[in-house]
Scaffold this motif. Structure first.
Motif, PDB file in Angstrom:
ATOM      1  N   GLU A 143       0.833  -1.207   0.000  1.00  0.00           N
ATOM      2  CA  GLU A 143       0.000   0.000   0.000  1.00  0.00           C
ATOM      3  C   GLU A 143       0.868   1.257   0.000  1.00  0.00           C
ATOM      4  O   GLU A 143       0.623   2.194  -0.763  1.00  0.00           O
ATOM      5  CB  GLU A 143      -0.900   0.006   1.233  1.00  0.00           C
ATOM      6  CG  GLU A 143      -2.046  -0.996   1.191  1.00  0.00           C
ATOM      7  CD  GLU A 143      -2.895  -0.915   2.447  1.00  0.00           C
ATOM      8  OE1 GLU A 143      -2.895   0.152   3.092  1.00  0.00           O
ATOM      9  OE2 GLU A 143      -3.549  -1.910   2.790  1.00  0.00           O
ATOM     10  N   VAL A 144       1.851   1.284   0.877  1.00  0.00           N
ATOM     11  CA  VAL A 144       2.719   2.453   0.994  1.00  0.00           C
ATOM     12  C   VAL A 144       3.494   2.686  -0.294  1.00  0.00           C
ATOM     13  O   VAL A 144       3.659   3.831  -0.748  1.00  0.00           O
ATOM     14  CB  VAL A 144       3.675   2.292   2.198  1.00  0.00           C
ATOM     15  CG1 VAL A 144       4.747   3.376   2.187  1.00  0.00           C
ATOM     16  CG2 VAL A 144       2.886   2.331   3.504  1.00  0.00           C
ATOM     17  N   ALA A 145       3.961   1.617  -0.909  1.00  0.00           N
ATOM     18  CA  ALA A 145       4.725   1.740  -2.153  1.00  0.00           C
ATOM     19  C   ALA A 145       3.888   2.339  -3.273  1.00  0.00           C
ATOM     20  O   ALA A 145       4.429   2.963  -4.200  1.00  0.00           O
ATOM     21  CB  ALA A 145       5.269   0.383  -2.571  1.00  0.00           C
ATOM     22  N   GLY A 146       2.567   2.176  -3.201  1.00  0.00           N
ATOM     23  CA  GLY A 146       1.690   2.693  -4.248  1.00  0.00           C
ATOM     24  C   GLY A 146       1.268   4.136  -4.038  1.00  0.00           C
ATOM     25  O   GLY A 146       0.476   4.666  -4.823  1.00  0.00           O
ATOM     26  N   ILE A 147       1.781   4.788  -2.997  1.00  0.00           N
ATOM     27  CA  ILE A 147       1.436   6.182  -2.687  1.00  0.00           C
ATOM     28  C   ILE A 147       2.634   7.056  -3.008  1.00  0.00           C
ATOM     29  O   ILE A 147       3.770   6.738  -2.644  1.00  0.00           O
ATOM     30  CB  ILE A 147       1.044   6.326  -1.206  1.00  0.00           C
ATOM     31  CG1 ILE A 147      -0.167   5.441  -0.883  1.00  0.00           C
ATOM     32  CG2 ILE A 147       0.752   7.786  -0.858  1.00  0.00           C
ATOM     33  CD1 ILE A 147      -0.500   5.363   0.594  1.00  0.00           C
ATOM     34  N   GLY A 148       2.385   8.175  -3.680  1.00  0.00           N
ATOM     35  CA  GLY A 148       3.492   9.039  -4.090  1.00  0.00           C
ATOM     36  C   GLY A 148       3.912  10.048  -3.050  1.00  0.00           C
ATOM     37  O   GLY A 148       5.106  10.331  -2.897  1.00  0.00           O
ATOM     38  N   ASP A 149       2.963  10.630  -2.316  1.00  0.00           N
ATOM     39  CA  ASP A 149       3.271  11.698  -1.368  1.00  0.00           C
ATOM     40  C   ASP A 149       3.791  11.115  -0.054  1.00  0.00           C
ATOM     41  O   ASP A 149       3.130  10.253   0.557  1.00  0.00           O
ATOM     42  CB  ASP A 149       2.009  12.517  -1.099  1.00  0.00           C
ATOM     43  CG  ASP A 149       2.268  13.631  -0.105  1.00  0.00           C
ATOM     44  OD1 ASP A 149       2.976  14.584  -0.465  1.00  0.00           O
ATOM     45  OD2 ASP A 149       1.772  13.524   1.036  1.00  0.00           O
ATOM     46  N   TRP A 207       3.943  12.304   2.967  1.00  0.00           N
ATOM     47  CA  TRP A 207       3.070  12.469   4.127  1.00  0.00           C
ATOM     48  C   TRP A 207       1.904  11.494   4.067  1.00  0.00           C
ATOM     49  O   TRP A 207       1.524  10.909   5.093  1.00  0.00           O
ATOM     50  CB  TRP A 207       2.570  13.909   4.229  1.00  0.00           C
ATOM     51  CG  TRP A 207       1.656  14.087   5.406  1.00  0.00           C
ATOM     52  CD1 TRP A 207       0.326  14.334   5.396  1.00  0.00           C
ATOM     53  CD2 TRP A 207       2.019  13.959   6.788  1.00  0.00           C
ATOM     54  NE1 TRP A 207      -0.166  14.386   6.671  1.00  0.00           N
ATOM     55  CE2 TRP A 207       0.849  14.159   7.555  1.00  0.00           C
ATOM     56  CE3 TRP A 207       3.224  13.701   7.446  1.00  0.00           C
ATOM     57  CZ2 TRP A 207       0.845  14.107   8.938  1.00  0.00           C
ATOM     58  CZ3 TRP A 207       3.215  13.639   8.843  1.00  0.00           C
ATOM     59  CH2 TRP A 207       2.037  13.845   9.569  1.00  0.00           C
ATOM     60  N   GLU A 208       1.325  11.297   2.895  1.00  0.00           N
ATOM     61  CA  GLU A 208       0.241  10.314   2.774  1.00  0.00           C
ATOM     62  C   GLU A 208       0.756   8.907   3.064  1.00  0.00           C
ATOM     63  O   GLU A 208       0.039   8.078   3.646  1.00  0.00           O
ATOM     64  CB  GLU A 208      -0.373  10.386   1.376  1.00  0.00           C
ATOM     65  CG  GLU A 208      -1.160  11.663   1.111  1.00  0.00           C
ATOM     66  CD  GLU A 208      -1.815  11.652  -0.260  1.00  0.00           C
ATOM     67  OE1 GLU A 208      -1.851  10.579  -0.903  1.00  0.00           O
ATOM     68  OE2 GLU A 208      -2.296  12.712  -0.691  1.00  0.00           O
ATOM     69  N   GLN A 209       1.983   8.631   2.650  1.00  0.00           N
ATOM     70  CA  GLN A 209       2.580   7.338   2.980  1.00  0.00           C
ATOM     71  C   GLN A 209       2.666   7.171   4.492  1.00  0.00           C
ATOM     72  O   GLN A 209       2.302   6.116   5.036  1.00  0.00           O
ATOM     73  CB  GLN A 209       3.990   7.229   2.388  1.00  0.00           C
ATOM     74  CG  GLN A 209       4.045   7.025   0.886  1.00  0.00           C
ATOM     75  CD  GLN A 209       5.482   6.881   0.415  1.00  0.00           C
ATOM     76  OE1 GLN A 209       6.345   7.678   0.772  1.00  0.00           O
ATOM     77  NE2 GLN A 209       5.742   5.845  -0.377  1.00  0.00           N
ATOM     78  N   LEU A 210       3.151   8.202   5.161  1.00  0.00           N
ATOM     79  CA  LEU A 210       3.330   8.129   6.611  1.00  0.00           C
ATOM     80  C   LEU A 210       1.991   8.009   7.329  1.00  0.00           C
ATOM     81  O   LEU A 210       1.866   7.261   8.308  1.00  0.00           O
ATOM     82  CB  LEU A 210       4.085   9.368   7.095  1.00  0.00           C
ATOM     83  CG  LEU A 210       4.661   9.313   8.514  1.00  0.00           C
ATOM     84  CD1 LEU A 210       5.623   8.147   8.660  1.00  0.00           C
ATOM     85  CD2 LEU A 210       5.355  10.623   8.854  1.00  0.00           C
ATOM     86  N   GLU A 211       0.987   8.723   6.841  1.00  0.00           N
ATOM     87  CA  GLU A 211      -0.346   8.642   7.440  1.00  0.00           C
ATOM     88  C   GLU A 211      -0.893   7.224   7.403  1.00  0.00           C
ATOM     89  O   GLU A 211      -1.565   6.779   8.327  1.00  0.00           O
ATOM     90  CB  GLU A 211      -1.315   9.572   6.705  1.00  0.00           C
ATOM     91  CG  GLU A 211      -1.177  11.038   7.029  1.00  0.00           C
ATOM     92  CD  GLU A 211      -2.235  11.862   6.301  1.00  0.00           C
ATOM     93  OE1 GLU A 211      -2.589  11.500   5.161  1.00  0.00           O
ATOM     94  OE2 GLU A 211      -2.707  12.843   6.882  1.00  0.00           O
TER      95      GLU A 211
END
Length: 221
Positions: free
Chosen positions: A93-99, A101-105
């Motif tokens: 999931e995290v790998a598929g997020i670019g931002d 902060w959104e990854q950290l959230e």
């Protein structure tokens, strides 16, 4: 404990091509591990017996003994299956997020959601694994390895965010990761006890507020 714990919870045959007894047995074993996780979450590791898992999974006790050998081996395999599955899914999931902060959230949100009243298995399993690991050296090693994986995931996100200028670099990423996971786990305790003053949304907000304070961008940049 036996040396079988050093092998994957699912037989290697389940990863091969084609359809056959090996793949069916692998799927059946996964179903047994998932049933064991449900029983552990409901009853606790100390009170989980072969008979309970047999009733939940529909697999005879004799087959469970063949798969795992002992009750303790079954518990370790179930904890290992749950943690490896959760971490692998979160990493994807995290790998598929670019931002950043959104990854950290996503990390504390995913973790703390496991304590929701209608979905308590994940959170309870973490706590049961710590409790079991206090007395069992093998489970302790697994729990420490899992914590390292969670911290590494956070640290990598923080490191990337600092490189992109999204986060400030006042604190070392590994230190931020240790603090982040400690806060998440600390929030999990009152949530697992159904503390009326602590809710999952509120806990997520508090964790993210602490992370924002730690990772404020440098004003000079």
């Amino acid at each position: 404990m036996t040396s079988a714990h050093l092998e994957p919870a699912v037989p290697a045959a389940t990863h091969g091509r084609g359809r056959g007894p090996g793949r069916r047995a692998g799927r059946r074993k996964i179903a047994v591990l998932e049933a064991a996780c449900r029983v552990i979450a409901e009853r606790g590791a100390d009170a989980t017996r072969f008979a309970d898992v047999a009733a939940e999974s529909g697999v005879p006790v004799s087959t469970l003994q063949y798969y795992f050998g002992s009750r303790e081996d079954l518990l370790v395999a179930a904890f290992r299956h749950a943690s490896s599955t959760e971490i692998a899914e979160l990493e994807a999931e995290v790998a598929g997020i670019g931002d950043p902060w959104e990854q950290l959230e996503r990390i504390p949100t995913r973790s703390l959601t496991g304590y929701e009243p209608e979905e308590p298995d994940a959170g309870r399993l973490w706590i049961e694994s710590w409790h079991f690991g206090i007395r069992d050296p093998e489970m302790r090693a697994d729990a420490l390895r899992d914590n390292t994986a969670w911290r590494r995931l956070v640290a990598n996100v923080v490191r990337r965010g600092i490189e992109l200028g999204t986060f400030g670099g006042r604190h070392d990423p590994d230190t931020v990761a240790v603090l982040a996971i400690a806060v998440v786990d600390g929030m999990g305790i009152p949530l697992s006890l159904a503390d009326p003053e602590v809710t999952v949304p509120g806990a997520v907000q508090d964790v993210l507020a602490a992370l924002r304070d730690l990772l404020r961008p440098d004003p000079a940049r």
